[in-house]
Scaffold this motif. Sequence first.
Motif, PDB file in Angstrom:
ATOM      1  N   SER A 122       0.814  -1.210   0.000  1.00  0.00           N
ATOM      2  CA  SER A 122       0.000   0.000   0.000  1.00  0.00           C
ATOM      3  C   SER A 122       0.847   1.259   0.000  1.00  0.00           C
ATOM      4  N   SER A 123       2.067   1.167   0.517  1.00  0.00           N
ATOM      5  CA  SER A 123       2.930   2.353   0.527  1.00  0.00           C
ATOM      6  C   SER A 123       3.416   2.708  -0.874  1.00  0.00           C
ATOM      7  N   TYR A 124       3.408   1.707  -1.790  1.00  0.00           N
ATOM      8  CA  TYR A 124       3.821   1.956  -3.168  1.00  0.00           C
ATOM      9  C   TYR A 124       2.641   2.069  -4.128  1.00  0.00           C
ATOM     10  N   SER A 151      -9.358  12.224  -8.386  1.00  0.00           N
ATOM     11  CA  SER A 151      -7.910  12.379  -8.383  1.00  0.00           C
ATOM     12  C   SER A 151      -7.260  11.019  -8.243  1.00  0.00           C
ATOM     13  N   ILE A 152      -5.981  10.951  -8.670  1.00  0.00           N
ATOM     14  CA  ILE A 152      -5.209   9.724  -8.536  1.00  0.00           C
ATOM     15  C   ILE A 152      -3.734  10.100  -8.450  1.00  0.00           C
ATOM     16  N   THR A 153      -3.040   9.574  -7.430  1.00  0.00           N
ATOM     17  CA  THR A 153      -1.643   9.927  -7.187  1.00  0.00           C
ATOM     18  C   THR A 153      -0.817   8.665  -7.000  1.00  0.00           C
ATOM     19  N   ASP A 154       0.492   8.810  -7.259  1.00  0.00           N
ATOM     20  CA  ASP A 154       1.407   7.685  -7.114  1.00  0.00           C
ATOM     21  C   ASP A 154       2.796   8.233  -6.824  1.00  0.00           C
ATOM     22  N   LEU A 162      -1.258   7.292 -15.014  1.00  0.00           N
ATOM     23  CA  LEU A 162      -2.225   6.577 -14.186  1.00  0.00           C
ATOM     24  C   LEU A 162      -3.616   6.625 -14.804  1.00  0.00           C
ATOM     25  N   TRP A 163      -3.963   7.765 -15.399  1.00  0.00           N
ATOM     26  CA  TRP A 163      -5.308   7.918 -15.971  1.00  0.00           C
ATOM     27  C   TRP A 163      -5.558   6.919 -17.099  1.00  0.00           C
ATOM     28  N   ARG A 164      -4.518   6.596 -17.844  1.00  0.00           N
ATOM     29  CA  ARG A 164      -4.677   5.622 -18.930  1.00  0.00           C
ATOM     30  C   ARG A 164      -4.807   4.203 -18.405  1.00  0.00           C
ATOM     31  N   ASN A 165      -4.434   3.984 -17.139  1.00  0.00           N
ATOM     32  CA  ASN A 165      -4.482   2.644 -16.551  1.00  0.00           C
ATOM     33  C   ASN A 165      -5.612   2.489 -15.543  1.00  0.00           C
ATOM     34  N   ILE A 166      -6.654   3.305 -15.666  1.00  0.00           N
ATOM     35  CA  ILE A 166      -7.832   3.138 -14.820  1.00  0.00           C
ATOM     36  C   ILE A 166      -8.661   1.988 -15.366  1.00  0.00           C
ATOM     37  N   ASN A 167      -9.070   1.095 -14.489  1.00  0.00           N
ATOM     38  CA  ASN A 167      -9.864  -0.075 -14.873  1.00  0.00           C
ATOM     39  C   ASN A 167     -11.230  -0.013 -14.208  1.00  0.00           C
ATOM     40  N   VAL A 168     -12.225  -0.532 -14.922  1.00  0.00           N
ATOM     41  CA  VAL A 168     -13.595  -0.605 -14.402  1.00  0.00           C
ATOM     42  C   VAL A 168     -14.057  -2.057 -14.503  1.00  0.00           C
ATOM     43  N   GLU A 175     -28.844   1.165 -21.848  1.00  0.00           N
ATOM     44  CA  GLU A 175     -30.130   1.019 -22.536  1.00  0.00           C
ATOM     45  C   GLU A 175     -31.090   0.091 -21.787  1.00  0.00           C
ATOM     46  N   VAL A 176     -30.572  -0.657 -20.806  1.00  0.00           N
ATOM     47  CA  VAL A 176     -31.384  -1.651 -20.091  1.00  0.00           C
ATOM     48  C   VAL A 176     -31.552  -1.196 -18.640  1.00  0.00           C
ATOM     49  N   PRO A 177     -32.776  -0.917 -18.183  1.00  0.00           N
ATOM     50  CA  PRO A 177     -32.995  -0.506 -16.792  1.00  0.00           C
ATOM     51  C   PRO A 177     -32.536  -1.592 -15.823  1.00  0.00           C
ATOM     52  N   GLY A 178     -31.958  -1.159 -14.698  1.00  0.00           N
ATOM     53  CA  GLY A 178     -31.496  -2.095 -13.684  1.00  0.00           C
ATOM     54  C   GLY A 178     -30.465  -1.440 -12.778  1.00  0.00           C
ATOM     55  N   VAL A 179     -29.924  -2.236 -11.848  1.00  0.00           N
ATOM     56  CA  VAL A 179     -28.911  -1.769 -10.907  1.00  0.00           C
ATOM     57  C   VAL A 179     -27.614  -2.517 -11.227  1.00  0.00           C
ATOM     58  N   TYR A 180     -26.534  -1.764 -11.469  1.00  0.00           N
ATOM     59  CA  TYR A 180     -25.256  -2.352 -11.848  1.00  0.00           C
ATOM     60  C   TYR A 180     -24.196  -1.985 -10.805  1.00  0.00           C
ATOM     61  N   GLU A 181     -23.434  -2.985 -10.359  1.00  0.00           N
ATOM     62  CA  GLU A 181     -22.362  -2.780  -9.397  1.00  0.00           C
ATOM     63  C   GLU A 181     -21.022  -2.775 -10.144  1.00  0.00           C
ATOM     64  N   LEU A 182     -20.283  -1.678 -10.011  1.00  0.00           N
ATOM     65  CA  LEU A 182     -19.003  -1.523 -10.686  1.00  0.00           C
ATOM     66  C   LEU A 182     -17.891  -1.313  -9.653  1.00  0.00           C
ATOM     67  N   THR A 183     -16.662  -1.566 -10.059  1.00  0.00           N
ATOM     68  CA  THR A 183     -15.488  -1.331  -9.219  1.00  0.00           C
ATOM     69  C   THR A 183     -14.465  -0.571 -10.042  1.00  0.00           C
ATOM     70  N   ILE A 184     -13.993   0.553  -9.495  1.00  0.00           N
ATOM     71  CA  ILE A 184     -13.052   1.411 -10.200  1.00  0.00           C
ATOM     72  C   ILE A 184     -11.709   1.372  -9.467  1.00  0.00           C
ATOM     73  N   TYR A 185     -10.621   1.150 -10.204  1.00  0.00           N
ATOM     74  CA  TYR A 185      -9.285   1.148  -9.606  1.00  0.00           C
ATOM     75  C   TYR A 185      -8.263   1.423 -10.705  1.00  0.00           C
ATOM     76  N   ALA A 186      -7.010   1.603 -10.272  1.00  0.00           N
ATOM     77  CA  ALA A 186      -5.937   1.888 -11.225  1.00  0.00           C
ATOM     78  C   ALA A 186      -4.727   1.019 -10.898  1.00  0.00           C
ATOM     79  N   VAL A 187      -3.875   0.811 -11.912  1.00  0.00           N
ATOM     80  CA  VAL A 187      -2.646   0.028 -11.757  1.00  0.00           C
ATOM     81  C   VAL A 187      -1.486   0.869 -12.274  1.00  0.00           C
ATOM     82  N   ASP A 188      -0.426   1.022 -11.450  1.00  0.00           N
ATOM     83  CA  ASP A 188       0.714   1.824 -11.906  1.00  0.00           C
ATOM     84  C   ASP A 188       1.654   0.970 -12.750  1.00  0.00           C
ATOM     85  N   SER A 189       2.726   1.585 -13.246  1.00  0.00           N
ATOM     86  CA  SER A 189       3.648   0.900 -14.146  1.00  0.00           C
ATOM     87  C   SER A 189       4.416  -0.222 -13.465  1.00  0.00           C
TER      88      SER A 189
END
Length: 235
Positions: A122-124, A151-154, A162-168, A175-189
């Motif tokens: 976590s420190s890195y 924001s995102i820092t490293d 970092l912005w190019r390595n954001i994953n969802v 187009e389809v009604p409903g409830v969707y659960e997503l997870t957003i995170y990033a991976v550094d070089s």
Amino acid sequence: MSKKQAKNDVYKKRRSPFLIVLYVIVLLALIGCIGYFFYSSMLRQSDYEDIVRQASLNETEMIITRIEEESETESETETETEAVTETEAVTEPESESGTETEAETDSAAEQETEEAGQTQASSYAPVLTVSANSEVITAGDSFDPVSYVESITDDVDNMYTLWRNINVEGDYDVEVPGVYELTIYAVDSSGYVSNKESFILVVLEPETETASETASETESETESETESEAEPDAV
């Protein structure tokens, strides 16, 4: 010269109808060729449209089949997991106190090792923050989960990298009604993963004019009933 000229005139007169017929035949042949080429191009265009339409239908059927298979596989996996858990709970013998103590000690040691590794990682790892953890839209509206990253820092990579390595993680369909659960995170070089932020997307069905009018009428009736009930109390 007069006889020769007369022969030439007769020959020309005889040849003129033949030339006219020949010209007409050539003209009809040209028209037929043009019509044939036009008809062939129309047929090819129609065949191409049929092929594209059939390919789209086949692709849609494949996607639906794959989703159904994944759902069935998940259901079967959950059922097998529950069955195994129940079997283990019934057949598992009671452990001796010494074995339990050793297991607890090993578990505590493993937990400490994992916590130490997580602390070091976590420190890195990058730090990601979002402006919101949920959003409600109407079916058909545009939606971009990355736009909610505030924001995102490293310690090594800059924000552009970092912005190019954001994953969802998670699937959704605006187009389809409903409830969707997503997870957003990033991976550094270096391969370190940032904190994972949960995001809930709610897609509502578009309101129709009839529904709006019904809601307005219901609201008016409710207000009328409230006023009629309030008048006797005032008296």
